[in-house]
Enzyme design. Structure first.
Site, PDB file in Angstrom:
ATOM      1  N   LYS A   1      29.869  38.415  32.124  1.00 45.44           N
ATOM      2  CA  LYS A   1      30.533  37.478  33.057  1.00 45.44           C
ATOM      3  C   LYS A   1      30.555  38.257  34.534  1.00 45.44           C
ATOM      4  O   LYS A   1      30.385  37.729  35.598  1.00 45.44           O
ATOM      5  CB  LYS A   1      31.941  37.162  32.697  1.00 45.44           C
ATOM      6  CG  LYS A   1      32.040  36.094  31.301  1.00 45.44           C
ATOM      7  CD  LYS A   1      33.258  35.975  30.888  1.00 45.44           C
ATOM      8  CE  LYS A   1      33.087  34.886  29.672  1.00 45.44           C
ATOM      9  NZ  LYS A   1      34.278  34.471  29.209  1.00 45.44           N
TER      10      LYS A   1
ATOM     11  N   SER B   1      38.076  30.296  28.374  1.00 47.06           N
ATOM     12  CA  SER B   1      38.247  31.444  29.287  1.00 47.06           C
ATOM     13  C   SER B   1      38.218  31.148  30.611  1.00 47.06           C
ATOM     14  O   SER B   1      38.303  32.036  31.552  1.00 47.06           O
ATOM     15  CB  SER B   1      37.117  32.580  28.806  1.00 47.06           C
ATOM     16  OG  SER B   1      35.969  32.043  29.392  1.00 47.06           O
TER      17      SER B   1
END
Length: 348
Positions: free
Chosen positions: A287, A242
């Site tokens: 996140k 990611s």
């Protein structure tokens, strides 16, 4: 004390004891929480996250932070019910079924190994995307990612070998290698031309039947990039794919004059394809919290995560939609100069 009161007291004690025991019983859930952030144009353990050799680089400022998710739990270390309950009450974490992270039959070690492979592939794709954006040519071959234990390739072909030919015919495509192997009947021999450590070798393998009857040798392949200069990425224990977008931006910032961030702290996430497309990721809510805690005010968001991000964005964090690496660069230019469009999740 009457018999009735004694009975109620004993029953209450048993209920309490069972409740305490139940609270500490393992449950098949995983707790996801904000993980560490790393500045891709900064340093980790006094070493640059991105090192480039053989090409001119330029000074950078600000931060291009990759963000991560930490997890607690898993098949070998299941959390207890009390931990899960605390997680359900904590708005900064998520409690998800164990199978959402660990597919049936996979343990923590296998997941970690997969994350390491995905991180390595992500770094190659990020470098390729940055060079594609800068129109710097590179070449791509067929690389060996792994071999299957007990299959013909096991012990004869190695990870990072490059397959250059099958039965004497040159190839630069993994699909072509698969089709050439499948053209044989199980039990027949196939000859792979490989390059290992700069040396050319011919490896003869006896094919076998796969689970669906197809002819196989037990190889997992992927692109093997050959770049015109060295790009080394150091992120310590971080794994998974990611961080691709942020790696690409860090490489771009170092390879181009001027400062991409304008001195600001930018965070973001997203997988990256060599052609520059940005893909969705998991754990977007955690996140974003990690990004805000790191001091970022802008968060580059994959289009596939925009809807979820809008429902969980922390106050003071601006979501900027990044469909591609090129769009992300244009958005950062617009933020820095005050000129041009800044794509938003609200608009997409």
């Amino acid at each position: 004390m009457s018999r009735r009161a004694l009975t109620l007291l004993i029953a209450g004690f048993l209920v309490l004891a069972l409740g305490v025991i139940g609270a500490f019983r393992p449950v098949p859930y995983v707790v996801l929480s904000p993980g560490p952030t790393e500045n891709t144009i900064g340093e980790v353990d006094k070493k640059p996250v991105i090192s480039i050799k053989g090409r001119q680089t330029y000074p950078t400022s600000g931060a291009l932070n990759l963000v991560t998710v930490a997890y607690q739990g898993g098949p070998a270390a299941q959390i207890d019910l009390l931990t899960a309950l605390r997680g359900w009450l904590d708005p900064t974490v998520a409690v998800v079924p164990q199978e959402a992270i660990f597919a049936p039959g996979r343990d923590a070690e296998e997941v970690e190994e997969e994350n390491v492979v995905e991180m390595s592939n992500s770094q190659d794709s990020a470098t390729a995307a940055a060079l594609t954006e800068l129109k710097i040519p590179y070449s791509v071959g067929v690389g060996v990612l792994s071999t299957e234990k007990g299959k013909p390739a096991d012990g004869k072909v190695q990870k990072d070998d490059e397959i250059t030919a099958v039965d004497g015919k040159p190839t630069k495509d993994s699909d072509a290698v698969q089709q050439a192997v499948k053209a044989h009947k199980p039990g027949e021999s196939v000859v792979l031309g490989i390059v290992r450590g700069g040396k050319k070798l011919d490896v003869t393998l006896q094919t076998v039947a796969g689970p669906k009857g197809q002819t196989i040798v037990g190889l997992t392949m992927g692109p093997k990039f050959k770049f015109p200069f060295d790009v080394d990425i150091n992120v310590g224990d971080v794994g998974g794919p990611s961080a691709g977008l942020m790696f690409s931006l860090g490489i771009l910032d170092k390879l181009t004059p001027g400062e991409l961030t304008g001195g600001k702290k930018i965070a973001g996430t997203g997988t990256i394809q060599p052609t520059g497309e940005v893909g969705a990721i998991g754990g977007i809510a955690q996140k974003m919290i990690g990004a805000k805690d790191s001091g970022a005010t802008v968060f580059l968001t994959p289009p596939g995560n925009c809807a979820e991000a809008l429902n969980a964005v922390p106050d003071g964090l601006r979501l900027v939609r990044a469909d591609t690496l090129h769009q992300a660069v244009l958005a950062l230019d617009a933020l820095r100069t005050g000129k041009g469009e800044v794509p938003s999740c609200e608009a997409g």
